[in-house]
Design an enzyme around this catalytic site. Structure first.
Site, PDB file in Angstrom:
ATOM      1  N   ALA A 101       1.007  -5.133  43.066  1.00 49.81           N
ATOM      2  CA  ALA A 101       1.888  -4.135  42.447  1.00 49.81           C
ATOM      3  C   ALA A 101       3.046  -3.785  43.390  1.00 49.81           C
ATOM      4  O   ALA A 101       2.849  -3.781  44.603  1.00 49.81           O
ATOM      5  CB  ALA A 101       1.092  -2.873  42.125  1.00 49.81           C
ATOM      6  N   PRO A 102       4.232  -3.539  42.828  1.00 45.54           N
ATOM      7  CA  PRO A 102       4.580  -3.450  41.408  1.00 45.54           C
ATOM      8  C   PRO A 102       4.998  -4.778  40.760  1.00 45.54           C
ATOM      9  O   PRO A 102       5.465  -4.780  39.644  1.00 45.54           O
ATOM     10  CB  PRO A 102       5.755  -2.469  41.422  1.00 45.54           C
ATOM     11  CG  PRO A 102       6.432  -2.725  42.734  1.00 45.54           C
ATOM     12  CD  PRO A 102       5.329  -3.089  43.704  1.00 45.54           C
ATOM     13  N   GLY A 103       4.828  -5.884  41.468  1.00 50.14           N
ATOM     14  CA  GLY A 103       5.021  -7.173  40.804  1.00 50.14           C
ATOM     15  C   GLY A 103       6.299  -7.918  41.148  1.00 50.14           C
ATOM     16  O   GLY A 103       6.585  -8.945  40.541  1.00 50.14           O
ATOM     17  N   GLY A 104       7.054  -7.427  42.103  1.00 54.33           N
ATOM     18  CA  GLY A 104       8.311  -8.091  42.468  1.00 54.33           C
ATOM     19  C   GLY A 104       8.069  -9.500  42.988  1.00 54.33           C
ATOM     20  O   GLY A 104       8.676 -10.470  42.503  1.00 54.33           O
TER      21      GLY A 104
ATOM     22  N   CYS B 162       6.233  -4.527  55.654  1.00 49.78           N
ATOM     23  CA  CYS B 162       7.562  -3.914  55.796  1.00 49.78           C
ATOM     24  C   CYS B 162       7.521  -2.948  56.979  1.00 49.78           C
ATOM     25  O   CYS B 162       8.076  -1.862  56.935  1.00 49.78           O
ATOM     26  CB  CYS B 162       8.022  -3.249  54.507  1.00 49.78           C
ATOM     27  SG  CYS B 162       6.950  -1.945  53.918  1.00 49.78           S
TER      28      CYS B 162
ATOM     29  N   ASP C 172      -9.644  -5.053  45.035  1.00 44.99           N
ATOM     30  CA  ASP C 172      -9.044  -5.014  46.365  1.00 44.99           C
ATOM     31  C   ASP C 172      -8.936  -6.449  46.898  1.00 44.99           C
ATOM     32  O   ASP C 172      -9.840  -7.267  46.679  1.00 44.99           O
ATOM     33  CB  ASP C 172      -9.946  -4.172  47.283  1.00 44.99           C
ATOM     34  CG  ASP C 172      -9.336  -4.013  48.657  1.00 44.99           C
ATOM     35  OD1 ASP C 172      -8.573  -3.051  48.848  1.00 44.99           O
ATOM     36  OD2 ASP C 172      -9.605  -4.859  49.536  1.00 44.99           O
TER      37      ASP C 172
END
Lengths: 178, 319
Positions: free
Chosen positions: B130-133, B249, B179
């Site tokens: 998620a969120p799927g980018g 990140c 998970d």
């Protein structure tokens, strides 16, 4: 998929004029209570789904009851595959913005609709470029769809729906906090 | 444990000038090049990028439509990604966005998919989807063939993941509420595994300035332990000859090079492969030397690469 379900799907693909384009595609049915959702999946996905029971697989393109009702994504798939269907209306740019806000379609803003369309028909709402932006139901038949000053097509779902749901969720969270 | 370095007059003055906790700036001075340039860049909003969804349109067609609406766009090193230099509308409010013609995604985030080198017909695992980018970027590079298993434990985040996959017309993906650490239970060996690991998010301070003072050394410890568990799972589900991409990140070496260094010492069948873009990863931190191949990992800095902060490692499972 049972033989009966396959027949319903094939008839529907034929009705939307995409039988040849999609006849080799892989479809699976997901049972949600009494509802049967038809999902388009890649061929490699089929065995994985049967083995693992994921919560979503592929693209939900419609629901099967006694007949097949396409979702917005299903309509989009059909029109991208070159649907030769009489079940559509095309609207102008101003109306496109309104439909994406969930508004119904006024007769003034329809720029194209097949004369054969009957009242209470399930239709794809297309923008001027021919892209599916929503799904609607006709309130009138044929030329009466172009009546000025009246809503002639009810918008059932549109591509802006999720974003509005998300905004609503954010607003309700803010309200709960305050 | 997250390394804490002694404060210096420089770290204290930079922390005061830019509003950071000084322990964080002391650390940045150890591993971020041109720290003042970096802190200055973090004060301005990051460059916005869109990734063209080639499952629904072409770059040329989308660029033409957006330019007609007054957008100013610029090419980037990734062909599908455009930098948005000017936009008359919010990026998430155009009709093209709603129709799934593009996804708002940072260039750094796209580098992880670039490194994974996905192809048609492959079996791919996305361990934190998620969120799927990244999931949808992989799907478009695979031309909706093969299969992607997208794992996400949070029900709330599954909603945004499924919305994005639907909007973008992805149909080669299954979503499992699971998970990433449980991925062995799927009983599948994958050609490609993406682990965009949950991290302390140091790299997105420009988007969320509260992290200048909310961030704690314990966050780094917590994340690095979790990351180590996840990457072990990733290695167990990858096919021989397959690729694993690990990304975060965060700039923290404990979440990046140290995690990878530990894992390549633990498993003797891993090779760290180089990548085209980004700065070389650290081979030393706080007096600890890493395996020399850690220079093959990549770091992306806002003031150097005009991305949010990002780290990418590409691991090949030897046959």
């Amino acid at each position: 998929m049972t033989r009966e379900e396959r027949t319903i799907v094939n008839r529907s693909l034929d009705k939307w004029g995409v039988f040849d384009a999609l006849k080799d595609s892989v479809f699976l049915i997901r049972q949600e209570g009494v509802s049967k959702k038809l999902c388009l999946v890649s061929p490699e996905m089929e065995s994985i789904v049967l083995q693992n029971k994921p919560c979503l697989s592929g693209l939900v393109i419609g629901e099967i009851t006694k007949q097949f009702t396409p979702t917005l994504q299903g309509m989009d798939l059909f029109f991208r595959a070159g649907a030769k269907s009489q079940h559509y209306i095309k609207i102008n740019e101003n109306a496109e913005n309104l439909v994406l806000y969930g508004r119904d379609v006024m007769g003034d803003s329809i720029i194209e609709a097949p004369e054969a369309l009957t009242e209470n028909s399930f239709v794809a709402i297309l923008n001027m470029r021919g892209e599916v932006i929503g799904v609607g139901r006709t309130r009138f038949a044929g030329r009466l769809l172009f009546q000025k000053g009246r809503i002639t097509v009810t918008t059932i779902s549109d591509a802006g729906l999720y974003l509005r749901d998300e905004d609503e969720e954010k607003r309700s969270k803010l309200t709960r906090r305050s | 444990m997250a390394r804490i370095f002694p404060e210096s007059s420089r770290s204290v003055s930079l922390a005061k000038k830019y509003g950071y906790d000084s322990w964080l700036v002391s650390r940045f001075l150890e591993y971020v090049p041109d720290v003042e340039g970096f802190l200055g860049k973090m004060e301005s909003p990051p460059t916005r990028y869109i990734r063209v969804n080639t499952l629904k349109t072409s770059k040329e067609a989308l660029a033409d439509r957006l330019r007609l609406k007054g957008f100013r766009l610029q090419e980037t090193v990734i062909p599908e990604v455009l930098a948005v230099k000017e936009s008359p509308l919010p990026l998430g409010a155009t009709n093209e966005y709603l129709l799934g013609h593009y996804y708002i995604q940072d260039l750094g985030s796209c580098m992880a998919v670039e490194a994974l080198d996905v192809g048609e017909g492959q079996l791919v695992l996305d361990m934190a989807a998620a969120p799927g980018g990244k999931t949808s970027f992989m799907a478009q590079r695979m031309k909706n063939t093969g299969a992607i298993m997208a794992l996400e434990p949070s029900e709330r985040r599954i909603k945004s993941l499924t919305f994005n996959l639907n909007r973008l017309g992805v149909y080669n993906t299954s979503v499992c509420a699971m998970d990433g650490g449980m991925s062995e239970s799927l009983g599948i060996k994958f050609d490609r595994v993406l682990l965009d690991a949950p991290c302390s998010c140091e790299g997105v301070i420009a988007k969320d300035p509260t992290r200048k003072t909310d961030h704690r050394p314990e966050d780094i410890d917590y994340c690095s332990q979790r990351q180590a568990r996840l990457i072990e799972s990733a290695i167990k589900v990858a096919k021989p000859g397959g690729l694993i991409v690990y990304s975060t990140c965060s700039f923290a070496p404990e979440e990046n090079e140290m995690t990878i260094d530990k894992i390549i010492r633990m498993f003797d069948n891993l090779t760290l492969e180089p990548m085209k873009h980004g700065n070389e990863g650290l081979t030393m931190f706080g007096g600890t030397e890493f395996d020399p191949s850690l220079s093959n990992t990549r770091r992306f800095y806002p003031h150097v690469h005009d991305t949010t902060g990002f780290f990418v490692a590409r691991l090949r499972i030897r046959n």
